[in-house]
Design an enzyme around this catalytic site. Structure first.
Site: not given
Ligand code: UD1
Length: 429
Positions: A22-23, A126, A131, A408, A316
């Site tokens: 999915k990711n 979620c 986030r 999902r 995850d």
């Molecule tokens: C992706 C995955 C999710 C997984 C996560 C971490 C998909 C669709 N989702 O989510 O399943 O749990 O990676 O491996 O691929 N952060 C900030 N600012 C930002 C963006 C992120 O502070 O602008 C923080 C987030 O709150 C979190 C950390 O960075 O604490 C990592 O998040 P991130 O790697 O961005 O997760 P996603 O890409 O949303």
């Protein structure tokens, strides 16, 4: 709302085909907006999140065609979908669509790079922490975009195109790395991303972008270099196997005992997880086509785990591992470092008889002799499947409510587990 009914019984035995990730599928489907030509994606999983993203892409003017059944494929083979973004007719991603799934926010990258503008609602997804999106805003601004926020929307403009730059992420982010890589592919000049995410899904996206004519190097390392090109062309790409799904089933069989062959997944995608499972009592055997996970008779040992960006233990799989440790012979500590509110499964696991105490970002799990079936609530995608893992060995029947979370991210979950001997059925509403 559908429910899943699990009756705890014996070991799991059989073969489970692992779906496309999915990711990986989600960013690949978003990246196709970078080109006027078609992108054919193979091994796309049948998931609610994929369908939600298709609706978002349709709103931007993207056409798609799903290939029908082919000889030699089964209901468990992923779909092949032909996408065309010949013309993007709308650069706004509205709240009603984006709020359903956080990753849909990532359309900001290709819309901005190709059209010079994007208006995208701040995301939902979620409920596992705040986030934020600051890293997206910062990194796109570094490429020269003019960004403002109003009424819950991010407006991004780059009427004269984006410009390559050197950008260091202050924190590793999978999504922000995806988006910056997409946007920089069409920027003028070279972009160097430092502290980039190393996740296999980022590598998969970069590989596909390169097949579309992008010039990206350093994939799978923390420094990614992207030489901007004027246009990207069509390509055909197979979505990488889902390491989270594979890890989930590996934990399920480690929990129940038995022997399951995870077909179509390679160990380099989740070596840390396999090492951890070996430590707690599973035997792992790898061949070219997949991975065999077995546990026969041996008691489960406890283990401490801390979630980290790849190649560390994935957040995850944290909930699923916690479910497994509820039956270990001793006490385990599980520390979550990625998301600040990702322990909602704890109280549901407690309803099944688990002994877990929480202290900030650390959960202490003391293994119990047995779990008991109960009514539980799926709270987020990965948390819900942890309840299924616990239910597989619980005494009696467990009803998992709100299973739309599972739909999902897990393709044909009941079918895959039933074929290995689990007693699991869906009750449709
Ligand atoms: C992706 C995955 C999710 C997984 C996560 C971490 C998909 C669709 N989702 O989510 O399943 O749990 O990676 O491996 O691929 N952060 C900030 N600012 C930002 C963006 C992120 O502070 O602008 C923080 C987030 O709150 C979190 C950390 O960075 O604490 C990592 O998040 P991130 O790697 O961005 O997760 P996603 O890409 O949303």
């Amino acid at each position: 709302m559908d429910k899943i009914l699990v009756t705890g019984n014996g070991p799991l035995n059989g073969t489970i085909p692992i779906s496309g990730a999915k990711n990986a599928a989600l960013p690949l489907m978003i990246a196709l907006m970078l080109s006027e030509e078609s992108l054919v994606l193979e091994n796309v999983p049948r998931l609610a999140d994929v369908d939600s993203l298709i609706r978002i892409l349709e709103n931007h003017g993207i056409d798609y065609r799903v290939e029908g059944k082919r000889r030699g494929t089964s209901e468990m083979s992923g779909r092949t979908i032909h996408f065309s973004a010949a013309e993007i007719i709308d650069t706004t991603a509205p709240y009603e669509l984006v709020s359903k799934m956080r990753a849909s926010f990532w359309v900001i990258g290709p819309l901005l790079a190709r059209m010079g503008e994007a208006r995208v609602s701040l995301p939902g997804g979620c409920a596992i922490g705040t986030r934020p999106v600051d890293l997206f805003i910062d990194s796109l601004a570094a490429l020269g975009a003019d960004i403002s926020i109003d009424h819950g929307y991010i407006n991004a403009f780059a009427p004269n195109g984006l410009k390559g730059t050197r950008y260091r992420f202050p924190k590793v982010s999978v999504g922000a790395t995806h988006v910056l890589m997409m946007a920089a592919s069409l920027a003028k000049g070279t972009t160097t991303i430092e502290n980039a995410a190393l996740e296999p899904e980022v590598v998969d996206l970069g590989t596909c972008l390169n097949a579309m004519g992008a010039k990206i190097s350093g994939l799978g390392t923390s420094t990614i270099t992207i030489e901007g090109v004027e246009k990207l062309h069509g390509a055909r790409h197979r979505v990488v196997a889902d390491r989270i799904e594979a890890g989930t089933f590996a934990m399920a069989v480690t929990m129940t005992g038995g022997e399951v062959y995870l077909k179509g997944v390679q160990p380099h995608l989740f070596q840390t997880v396999l090492d951890t499972l070996e430590k707690v009592g599973a035997e792992i055997e790898v061949d070219e086509g997949g991975i065999k996970v077995r546990r026969n008779g041996r008691a489960l040992s406890p283990a401490n785990v801390t979630t980290e960006p790849f190649p560390g233990f994935p957040t995850d799989l944290q909930a699923q591992f916690m479910a497994l440790m509820t039956r270990a012979n001793g006490t385990s500590e599980i520390t979550e470092t990625i998301f600040e509110n990702r322990f909602m499964h704890v109280q549901e696991l407690a309803r099944l008889g688990a002994d877990i105490s929480l202290d900030g970002q650390k959960a202490t799990v003391t293994g119990v002799e047995g779990l008991n079936g109960a009514e539980v609530m799926a709270t987020d995608l990965r948390a819900s499947v942890s309840l299924v893992i616990a239910a597989l060995v619980a005494d009696g029947e467990t009803t998992v409510n709100r299973v739309y979370h599972l739909d999902r991210g897990f393709e044909l979950l009941e079918e895959k587990l039933s074929k290995c001997g689990a007693k699991i059925v869906r009750i449709r509403d």
